[in-house]
Design an enzyme around this catalytic site. Sequence first.
Site, PDB file in Angstrom:
ATOM      1  CG  ASP A   1      21.631 -17.432  24.898  1.00  0.00           C
ATOM      2  OD1 ASP A   1      20.732 -16.847  24.734  1.00  0.00           O
ATOM      3  OD2 ASP A   1      21.969 -18.074  25.962  1.00  0.00           O
TER       4      ASP A   1
ATOM      5  CG  HIS B   1      18.466 -10.629  32.424  1.00  0.00           C
ATOM      6  ND1 HIS B   1      16.956 -10.878  32.484  1.00  0.00           N
ATOM      7  CD2 HIS B   1      18.872 -11.747  32.131  1.00  0.00           C
ATOM      8  CE1 HIS B   1      16.829 -12.011  31.910  1.00  0.00           C
ATOM      9  NE2 HIS B   1      18.014 -12.638  31.999  1.00  0.00           N
TER      10      HIS B   1
HETATM   11  O1  DOR Z   1      20.983 -17.436  30.460  1.00  0.00           O
HETATM   12  C1  DOR Z   1      19.887 -17.488  29.654  1.00  0.00           C
HETATM   13  N1  DOR Z   1      19.184 -16.539  29.667  1.00  0.00           N
HETATM   14  N2  DOR Z   1      19.890 -18.636  29.183  1.00  0.00           N
HETATM   15  C2  DOR Z   1      18.676 -18.824  28.527  1.00  0.00           C
HETATM   16  O2  DOR Z   1      18.442 -20.136  28.094  1.00  0.00           O
HETATM   17  C3  DOR Z   1      17.474 -17.924  28.594  1.00  0.00           C
HETATM   18  C4  DOR Z   1      17.977 -16.484  28.679  1.00  0.00           C
HETATM   19  C5  DOR Z   1      17.007 -15.325  28.990  1.00  0.00           C
HETATM   20  O3  DOR Z   1      16.075 -15.377  28.476  1.00  0.00           O
HETATM   21  O4  DOR Z   1      17.527 -14.759  29.726  1.00  0.00           O
HETATM   22 ZN    ZN Z   2      18.838 -18.193  24.676  1.00  0.00          ZN
END
Ligand code: DOR
Ligand code: ZN
Length: 405
Positions: free
Chosen positions: A276, A280
């Site tokens: 995942d 950012h």
């Molecule tokens: O923490 C997360 N960030 N969970 C998600 O499902 C999306 C992801 C993101 O795209 O930043």
């Molecule tokens: Zn995700």
Amino acid sequence: MEVFEGKTWISGQGLVDTCVGVSEGKIVSVKKILKGDKHTVTDGIILPAGLDMHVHFRDPGYPHKEDWKSGSQSAACGGVTAVVDMPNTNPFTSNVETFNEKVSLASSKSLVDFGVGMNVEEGLTSKSWFDTIPSAFWKLYPYGISSEQYFDLANEVLKKTRKPLVIHGEHPDHMHNQPLHKLSDHTQNRSRAESECLSAMPSSEKLHVAHLSSLEGLRCMPESATSEVCPHHLLLSLDSCASLDCKVDPPLRSRNDNNGLYEAFREGSIPILASDHAPHTIEEKRSEAPPSGIPGVETMIPLMLNEVSAGRLDLGRLVNAMSEAPASRLGLERGKIAEGFTADFIVVNLKQVDPIDVDALHSRASWTPYQDWPAVFPSSVYRRGDLISYNQEPIGTGGGQHLFG
Ligand code: DOR
Ligand code: ZN
């Protein structure tokens, strides 16, 4: 034919002294003795490379966070030679045009092979391309949607598709964003989101639950569905990590949840490891309204290899979870060192434990919650027989191919 010789992980046998013969990107022979045009005796064990079925490479839309070049270099240096990208880019990947645009961007910039997940939206199953578009899977999010719509869409897609439906398994009724004073507020806000979502999902072999995060969620897993777990839900908890930087969806939970999920991962009832990877920038993470997400595609395998090195995880189980299981879940003949398979492998010395250094990572996020954590990085990473990373540095650019093309 090029030959690689060393202790090699062979599925069903374990580590075996052998030669691996590679020609045109494929493994053409696995034998005790092989002669080829070029012969490399590896300086560590040979393992299948990782397939990370859950990354966010932010391209198109947010190149300051990541793009296909930086994301794929980060993947390669962490031993991942194939990824599936999630649809929440800008624009969302939700029709033929946006799908083709992403495939074209990735084809021109990605160092690793790739697949594309398509967003589930109202009307998806009646689109003319629903049966034919070569997406890796469908992805259903719980953001900005009523719970009735969310569960109706899940049921409808599961009934009509032949592909996996990957869900972000948090109940839409719990997804509001209140201001946070501390990390545990986020966990508190979502305390029942996962279990309430999963207990309302139908049992289906097509259903795949992304980033399982809680023991309660694990208990509520629909019977025939599969699941994945991320390193941050195994290794980080509110007890060990208080920084708001670690705001992630689903949230970090307790050490007890870590342990329960780890046990299920060890015994294979959570079959798949995924990162995942959600980059950012640190400025965004430290802003008034921090976005959720932790970068992780480069640290996933090194952290988990360190778990093996420390005796907490079986090597065969890790290889299965990072390579074989995600490949077979997506219907791909990859993730194993065997004749006819793609020549994607990594060379690893399990005794070479080094601290993670954010300055040596390649994601544009430029932060990690794992600074100074012990890790085992692969020394060499091969994608279809080509060296694409050496000692944590990417080699070359581009060359990644569409996994479903
Ligand atoms: O923490 C997360 N960030 N969970 C998600 O499902 C999306 C992801 C993101 O795209 O930043
Ligand atoms: Zn995700």
